[in-house]
Design an enzyme around this catalytic site. Structure first.
Site, short mmCIF file in Angstrom:
data_model
loop_
_atom_site.label_atom_id
_atom_site.label_comp_id
_atom_site.label_asym_id
_atom_site.label_seq_id
_atom_site.Cartn_x
_atom_site.Cartn_y
_atom_site.Cartn_z
N CYS A 136 95.88 70.03 -23.37
CA CYS A 136 95.50 69.06 -22.31
C CYS A 136 96.05 69.94 -20.85
CB CYS A 136 96.61 67.88 -22.58
SG CYS A 136 96.12 66.51 -21.46
N CYS A 161 78.79 58.91 3.76
CA CYS A 161 80.20 59.07 2.75
C CYS A 161 79.57 59.84 1.64
CB CYS A 161 80.65 57.80 2.38
SG CYS A 161 81.97 57.81 0.99
#
Length: 310
Positions: A136, A161
């Protein structure tokens, strides 16, 4: 031997990619200069916000190297989706990652074996893959070096945007990867805050990597026009300002001709097109939390919508 040569080439590529960047000497080693956010994770063992990292959804072929020292750590073939909010790998490049007891006494920390940069934690026997291993890793601890593919090209579009622009492109057939950032301005390495001040000259821009064997530049141009109001002259929707203008950044004369062709088609249809055509310039990638924004947030754009035109 083939795998070794590939890794060697990637190392050389990674070295060339950082050529000219600031380096920090530490004894006999030179490390890449880190931002405060990178130092928090890499040097002080912090953790980035889940689902916000740049590489959570990265599915491109290539190799992941250490952000601090450029050492190859993971192959993309070992990456899998664990739905944990951080990039996950079930194997590392042999000898590249070191395991250490975590300070909490419960977990196992993983660090770069070369420079000691904090990567994240490793978990075993969870059943995600046949290897029963999950590295991880914080995206911010890594740098991705894509595998070279002659079929992959890049295109650049600005339509307000960049969260909304990217939303539609990242879902399009043949698109392999997207990133948001800034283009067309006169300030190097602009931040989002600087661009929002409306004096850097940059437009919020989406970089689109697409497979030319599965889609075409014309398809992308049509999608661009069909997902925003290309007639608006002062921004896009409620987002007003020069950074929100509609623009296609072309890489060569062929792309320029395709873009101009569709502007002509729209004008024949009665539209007054405000879209600008500008040559590609330096693409400055925006901060990590802007990347794949709506994918992470699980919502839809507020100022972009698809409508069939062509």
């Amino acid at each position: 031997m083939t795998k070794f040569i590939y890794i060697l080439l990637i190392v050389l590529c990674a070295t060339s990619c950082v050529h000219g960047q600031n380096k920090i000497e530490n004894g006999d080693m030179k490390y890449n200069k880190l931002t405060p956010e990178e130092e928090f994770v890499i040097l002080h063992r912090g953790t980035e916000t889940p689902y916000k990292g740049e590489y959570v959804n990265n599915k491109r072929e290539g190799i992941y190297v250490c952000k601090r020292c450029d050492t190859p750590l993971y192959n993309s073939s070992d990456k899998f989706d664990s739905h944990c909010g951080w990039p996950a790998f079930d194997d590392e490049i042999e000898g590249a990652v070191k395991r250490l007891p975590d300070a909490d006494g419960l977990r196992t920390e993983i660090v770069c074996a070369n420079c000691g940069a904090h990567l994240g934690h490793v978990f075993l026997n969870e059943g995600f893959t046949v290897k029963n291993t999950r590295h991880c890793v914080n995206s911010i601890s890594l740098k991705f070096i894509p595998k070279q593919n002659k079929m992959i090209k890049k295109a650049y579009f600005a339509s307000g945007c960049f969260w909304g622009t990217e939303y539609f492109f990242m879902k399009a057939d043949g698109v392999k990867h997207t990133a948001v950032g800034f283009m067309g301005g006169h300030v190097d390495s602009p931040t989002y805050e600087q661009v929002c001040q409306k004096n850097t000259g940059h437009l919020e821009t989406t970089e689109v990597e697409y497979d030319t064997s599965k889609t075409t530049y014309e398809d992308l141009v049509k999608l661009f026009f069909e997902t925003h109001d290309f007639t608006q002259t002062n921004g896009q929707g409620p987002d007003i300002g020069p950074q929100y203008l509609s623009c296609i950044f072309y890489s060569d004369e062929q792309e320029k001709e395709v873009a101009a062709k569709y502007i002509d088609i729209l004008e024949v249809k009665g539209y007054k097109v405000a879209t600008l055509l500008k040559p590609v310039s330096v693409f400055w990638k925006a901060e990590d939390y802007h990347q794949q924004y709506y994918e992470h947030k699980g919502t839809k754009p507020y100022c972009h919508a698809y409508r069939k035109i062509f």
